[in-house]
Design a protein around this motif. Structure first.
Motif, PDB file in Angstrom:
ATOM      1  N   VAL A   1       0.845  -1.201   0.000  1.00  0.00           N
ATOM      2  CA  VAL A   1       0.000   0.000   0.000  1.00  0.00           C
ATOM      3  C   VAL A   1       0.878   1.248   0.000  1.00  0.00           C
ATOM      4  CG1 VAL A   1      -1.673   1.345   1.323  1.00  0.00           C
ATOM      5  CG2 VAL A   1      -1.977  -1.133   1.079  1.00  0.00           C
ATOM      6  N   ASN A   2       1.915   1.242   0.815  1.00  0.00           N
ATOM      7  CA  ASN A   2       2.839   2.378   0.837  1.00  0.00           C
ATOM      8  C   ASN A   2       3.543   2.548  -0.509  1.00  0.00           C
ATOM      9  OD1 ASN A   2       2.277   3.043   3.508  1.00  0.00           O
ATOM     10  ND2 ASN A   2       3.862   1.703   4.318  1.00  0.00           N
ATOM     11  N   TRP A   3       3.905   1.439  -1.142  1.00  0.00           N
ATOM     12  CA  TRP A   3       4.519   1.525  -2.465  1.00  0.00           C
ATOM     13  C   TRP A   3       3.543   2.133  -3.474  1.00  0.00           C
ATOM     14  CZ3 TRP A   3       6.551  -4.207  -2.409  1.00  0.00           C
ATOM     15  CH2 TRP A   3       7.697  -4.279  -1.609  1.00  0.00           C
ATOM     16  N   ARG A   4       2.272   1.755  -3.370  1.00  0.00           N
ATOM     17  CA  ARG A   4       1.280   2.322  -4.301  1.00  0.00           C
ATOM     18  C   ARG A   4       1.159   3.830  -4.108  1.00  0.00           C
ATOM     19  NH1 ARG A   4      -3.896   3.649  -3.446  1.00  0.00           N
ATOM     20  NH2 ARG A   4      -4.116   2.385  -1.565  1.00  0.00           N
ATOM     21  N   LEU A   5       1.060   4.253  -2.878  1.00  0.00           N
ATOM     22  CA  LEU A   5       0.925   5.684  -2.613  1.00  0.00           C
ATOM     23  C   LEU A   5       2.166   6.457  -3.053  1.00  0.00           C
ATOM     24  CD1 LEU A   5      -0.725   5.403   0.904  1.00  0.00           C
ATOM     25  CD2 LEU A   5      -1.859   6.112  -1.211  1.00  0.00           C
ATOM     26  N   ALA A   6       3.320   5.786  -3.021  1.00  0.00           N
ATOM     27  CA  ALA A   6       4.574   6.405  -3.448  1.00  0.00           C
ATOM     28  C   ALA A   6       4.850   6.204  -4.933  1.00  0.00           C
ATOM     29  CB  ALA A   6       5.737   5.846  -2.632  1.00  0.00           C
ATOM     30  N   ALA A   7       3.904   5.567  -5.639  1.00  0.00           N
ATOM     31  CA  ALA A   7       4.029   5.305  -7.080  1.00  0.00           C
ATOM     32  C   ALA A   7       5.249   4.452  -7.409  1.00  0.00           C
ATOM     33  CB  ALA A   7       4.059   6.617  -7.875  1.00  0.00           C
ATOM     34  N   GLN A   8       5.514   3.461  -6.569  1.00  0.00           N
ATOM     35  CA  GLN A   8       6.610   2.522  -6.797  1.00  0.00           C
ATOM     36  C   GLN A   8       6.033   1.246  -7.434  1.00  0.00           C
ATOM     37  OE1 GLN A   8       9.959   2.923  -6.180  1.00  0.00           O
ATOM     38  NE2 GLN A   8       9.555   5.053  -5.702  1.00  0.00           N
ATOM     39  N   TYR A   9       5.596   1.370  -8.679  1.00  0.00           N
ATOM     40  CA  TYR A   9       4.857   0.287  -9.319  1.00  0.00           C
ATOM     41  C   TYR A   9       5.738  -0.914  -9.639  1.00  0.00           C
ATOM     42  CZ  TYR A   9       1.779   4.291  -9.868  1.00  0.00           C
ATOM     43  OH  TYR A   9       1.028   5.398  -9.628  1.00  0.00           O
TER      44      TYR A   9
ATOM     45  N   ALA B   1      -4.482  -5.911  -1.147  1.00  0.00           N
ATOM     46  CA  ALA B   1      -3.483  -6.414  -2.089  1.00  0.00           C
ATOM     47  C   ALA B   1      -3.946  -6.225  -3.522  1.00  0.00           C
ATOM     48  CB  ALA B   1      -3.201  -7.890  -1.811  1.00  0.00           C
ATOM     49  N   ALA B   2      -5.200  -6.553  -3.791  1.00  0.00           N
ATOM     50  CA  ALA B   2      -5.721  -6.405  -5.149  1.00  0.00           C
ATOM     51  C   ALA B   2      -5.711  -4.946  -5.586  1.00  0.00           C
ATOM     52  CB  ALA B   2      -7.142  -6.970  -5.226  1.00  0.00           C
ATOM     53  N   ARG B   3      -5.972  -4.040  -4.659  1.00  0.00           N
ATOM     54  CA  ARG B   3      -5.963  -2.625  -5.024  1.00  0.00           C
ATOM     55  C   ARG B   3      -4.561  -2.162  -5.407  1.00  0.00           C
ATOM     56  NH1 ARG B   3      -8.277   2.678  -1.700  1.00  0.00           N
ATOM     57  NH2 ARG B   3      -7.726   4.167  -3.355  1.00  0.00           N
ATOM     58  N   SER B   4      -3.558  -2.612  -4.687  1.00  0.00           N
ATOM     59  CA  SER B   4      -2.183  -2.233  -5.027  1.00  0.00           C
ATOM     60  C   SER B   4      -1.789  -2.789  -6.394  1.00  0.00           C
ATOM     61  CB  SER B   4      -1.214  -2.729  -3.951  1.00  0.00           C
ATOM     62  OG  SER B   4      -1.416  -2.041  -2.740  1.00  0.00           O
ATOM     63  N   VAL B   5      -2.145  -4.047  -6.635  1.00  0.00           N
ATOM     64  CA  VAL B   5      -1.816  -4.651  -7.929  1.00  0.00           C
ATOM     65  C   VAL B   5      -2.619  -3.980  -9.045  1.00  0.00           C
ATOM     66  CG1 VAL B   5      -1.759  -6.802  -9.237  1.00  0.00           C
ATOM     67  CG2 VAL B   5      -1.221  -6.813  -6.801  1.00  0.00           C
ATOM     68  N   ASP B   6      -3.862  -3.633  -8.756  1.00  0.00           N
ATOM     69  CA  ASP B   6      -4.686  -2.939  -9.746  1.00  0.00           C
ATOM     70  C   ASP B   6      -4.062  -1.608 -10.160  1.00  0.00           C
ATOM     71  OD1 ASP B   6      -7.102  -1.997 -11.216  1.00  0.00           O
ATOM     72  OD2 ASP B   6      -7.240  -0.636  -9.503  1.00  0.00           O
ATOM     73  N   ALA B   7      -3.449  -0.915  -9.211  1.00  0.00           N
ATOM     74  CA  ALA B   7      -2.798   0.357  -9.561  1.00  0.00           C
ATOM     75  C   ALA B   7      -1.751   0.147 -10.638  1.00  0.00           C
ATOM     76  CB  ALA B   7      -2.166   0.986  -8.318  1.00  0.00           C
TER      77      ALA B   7
ATOM     78  N   PRO C   1       0.661  11.886  -0.394  1.00  0.00           N
ATOM     79  CA  PRO C   1       1.335  10.806  -1.116  1.00  0.00           C
ATOM     80  C   PRO C   1       1.890  11.282  -2.453  1.00  0.00           C
ATOM     81  CG  PRO C   1      -0.752  10.041  -0.231  1.00  0.00           C
ATOM     82  CD  PRO C   1      -0.716  11.532  -0.025  1.00  0.00           C
ATOM     83  N   ALA C   2       3.015  10.704  -2.858  1.00  0.00           N
ATOM     84  CA  ALA C   2       3.684  11.128  -4.095  1.00  0.00           C
ATOM     85  C   ALA C   2       2.787  10.981  -5.314  1.00  0.00           C
ATOM     86  CB  ALA C   2       4.963  10.316  -4.274  1.00  0.00           C
ATOM     87  N   GLU C   3       2.016   9.897  -5.358  1.00  0.00           N
ATOM     88  CA  GLU C   3       1.156   9.681  -6.519  1.00  0.00           C
ATOM     89  C   GLU C   3       0.164  10.826  -6.686  1.00  0.00           C
ATOM     90  OE1 GLU C   3      -0.701   5.638  -7.994  1.00  0.00           O
ATOM     91  OE2 GLU C   3      -2.062   6.587  -6.563  1.00  0.00           O
ATOM     92  N   ARG C   4      -0.427  11.266  -5.587  1.00  0.00           N
ATOM     93  CA  ARG C   4      -1.413  12.350  -5.673  1.00  0.00           C
ATOM     94  C   ARG C   4      -0.741  13.683  -5.995  1.00  0.00           C
ATOM     95  NH1 ARG C   4      -6.654  11.973  -2.357  1.00  0.00           N
ATOM     96  NH2 ARG C   4      -7.025  10.735  -4.230  1.00  0.00           N
ATOM     97  N   ARG C   5       0.411  13.941  -5.404  1.00  0.00           N
ATOM     98  CA  ARG C   5       1.098  15.210  -5.690  1.00  0.00           C
ATOM     99  C   ARG C   5       1.532  15.295  -7.148  1.00  0.00           C
ATOM    100  NH1 ARG C   5       6.027  15.893  -3.026  1.00  0.00           N
ATOM    101  NH2 ARG C   5       6.026  13.765  -2.175  1.00  0.00           N
TER     102      ARG C   5
END
Length: 391
Positions: free
Chosen positions: A114-122, A156-162, A318-322
Motif C-alpha cells: 500500500v505504501n509503495w502504491r501511494l509512493a508510485a513505486q509500481y 493487495a488487489a488494489r495495489s496490484v490494480d494500480a 502521497p507522491a502519486e497524488r502530488r
C-alpha cells in the motif's frame, strides 16, 4: 575504458550518497552490492545492471530515475509480471493451495505494498504481485473467520490494480476490481465497501461511461455510513471527490461542483491523511478542484490555473497524488499557452513520482503537443519526450 554515460552516472550516485551522509561502505552494506563494485560504479569504470541500479537507489532512498533519467526497468518488470498476475486471478474463488504465510506476515507485506502504491513505486509492487495475490487468496480460503483475510485480499488487489491500470492493462485492472468487489462483503466493513466503490470508478473512466460512473458513486454515497468521525467523513468525502471528477468528464459542471462542495465540507471534519488506502482531507480536495476544472475542458482553464496561483500541495501528501496535481496543472497551462510553465510542471511531477509521471497518458499528450509546437528548451524537451515515449 569508462564511457561518458558511466562516468556521469557514477558521479550522480556518489553525489547522492554524500548528500545522504553515507560512506561507500554504508551504501555497499545497505544495497547488498560489493564494496569494490560500488567503488567501480562511482568511478565510472563499471555500468550497473538494472538490478544493481535499483538496489543502489533503494539504499539511497530515491527512485532509480533520479540516478539515471533514461531508466525504464520498472516498465520491463511490470510487463513481465502481468501474465502471472492474470493467471493467478483465473481461479480466485477456488482454493488451490495451503497458506504459506500467516495473516500477521501478510498484513506486514500488504501494508508495505500500500505504501509503495501511494509512493508510485509500481515496479516494486509488480515484483511481488503474483506471489502476494496467491498468498492472500490462500489465506482467505483457509480462514474460518474471513473478515481479516478479506481485508487483505482487497488491499493487495488494489495495489496490484494500480500497476495494471497505470500501465494500460485495463482488462486485467477490471478483473482485479471484480476481485475486490467479490471479497469485500466477507470483510463486513461498510467503509471498505465505500473504498472499493471509489476504486471501481476506474472501470467507468476506461469505458468513458461517465454518467453511469456518477450514478454508481452517488449510490455508494447513499449506502455509506453517516459522517460521525474522521473515518466515516473521509469515506464519504472521497466518494464525493471521485464523483466530482467523473461528472466533470461528463461535462456536467453543476453536478461536479455540487460533489466538490460536499467533499469540501467533509474535509473540514478530517485531517489530511490516508484512510483505508485513499488520501483525503483539505489538501486532497484542493487537488480535486484542479482535477474537476481540467476534466471540464479548456473553457475552464482559468479555474484550474486559479487553484495553482493560490496553493500547491505539500510534501505530506502521497507522491502519486502530488505528481497528479502537477500533471493536470501542466495540461491546463498548455491550454492557456503557458508552454514553458507546462514543461516545468511536468518536470516537477517527474521529480516527485517518476513512474507515475512516465505512465500517465496526459504526460505523453502534453509533452507531444509541446514538441509539435516546438516550445520550451528544445534539447531538454526532446530528451523528456523520449523518456515518456511521446516521440
Amino acid at each position: 575504458m569508462a564511457t561518458l554515460d558511466a562516468v556521469a552516472l557514477g558521479k550522480r550516485i556518489a553525489a547522492t550518497r554524500k548528500a545522504k551522509k553515507l560512506r561507500q561502505t554504508d551504501l555497499a552494506r545497505d544495497s547488498f552490492v560489493s564494496l569494490p563494485m560500488v567503488k567501480a560504479i562511482e568511478q565510472g569504470k563499471r555500468y550497473p545492471s538494472d538490478t544493481t541500479l535499483e538496489a543502489l537507489a533503494a539504499a539511497l532512498g530515491v527512485d532509480p530515475t533520479r540516478l539515471l533519467d533514461t531508466y525504464t526497468g520498472a516498465e520491463t518488470r511490470v510487463h513481465a509480471a502481468l501474465p502471472a498476475i492474470s493467471a493467478g486471478l483465473a481461479a480466485y474463488d477456488v482454493p488451490l493451495s495451503s497458506p504459506r504465510r500467516t495473516l500477521d506476515e501478510l498484513h506486514t507485506i500488504v501494508a508495505e505494498t500500500v505504501n509503495w502504491r501511494l509512493a508510485a513505486q509500481y515496479g516494486r509492487i509488480a515484483q511481488h504481485a503474483p506471489a502476494l495475490l496467491g498468498d492472500v487468496l490462500a489465506a482467505f480460503h483457509a480462514a474460518r473467520d474471513k473478515r481479516a483475510a478479506a481485508r487483505l485480499v482487497v488491499a493487495a488487489a488494489r495495489s496490484v490494480d494500480a500497476v495494471a491500470y497505470k500501465y494500460g492493462a485495463r482488462d486485467l485492472s477490471a478483473r482485479l476490481v471484480e476481485l475486490m468487489r467479490w471479497a469485500v462483503p466477507y470483510a463486513d466493513d461498510p467503509l471498505l465497501t465505500a473504498s472499493v466503490a471509489y476504486v471501481r470508478t476506474e472501470v467507468f473512466f476506461t469505458a468513458r461511461a461517465h454518467a453511469a460512473g456518477t450514478r454508481a458513486l452517488e449510490a455508494a454515497v447513499d449506502a455509506a455510513p453517516a459522517a460521525r468521525d474522521e473515518d466515516t467523513a473521509a469515506a464519504r468525502g472521497a466518494l464525493h471527490m471521485r464523483a466530482a471528477v467523473i461528472a466533470g468528464r461528463d461535462g456536467d459542471a453543476d453536478t461536479a461542483n455540487s460533489h466538490l462542495t460536499h467533499a469540501r465540507r467533509l474535509s473540514e471534519q478530517t485531517r489530511e491523511g490516508t484512510y483505508l488506502g485513499t488520501a483525503f482531507g483539505p489538501e486532497s480536495v484542493r487537488i480535486h478542484e484542479l482535477s474537476v476544472a481540467v476534466s471540464l475542458g479548456q473553457d475552464h482553464v482559468d479555474d484550474a490555473l486559479a487553484v495553482a496561483r493560490e496553493w500547491t500541495p505539500s510534501k505530506a501528501l502521497p507522491a502519486e497524488r502530488r505528481s497528479g496535481f502537477w500533471i493536470e496543472l501542466a495540461r491546463a497551462q498548455m491550454w492557456g499557452s503557458r508552454f514553458n510553465d507546462a514543461f516545468e510542471s511536468l518536470k516537477v511531477a517527474r521529480g516527485i513520482a517518476p513512474q507515475h509521471t512516465r505512465e500517465h497518458p496526459w504526460t505523453r499528450e502534453t509533452t507531444g503537443t509541446l514538441v509539435r509546437l516546438r516550445r520550451a528548451d528544445e534539447e531538454t524537451l526532446h530528451h523528456f519526450a523520449s523518456w515518456v515515449g511521446a516521440v
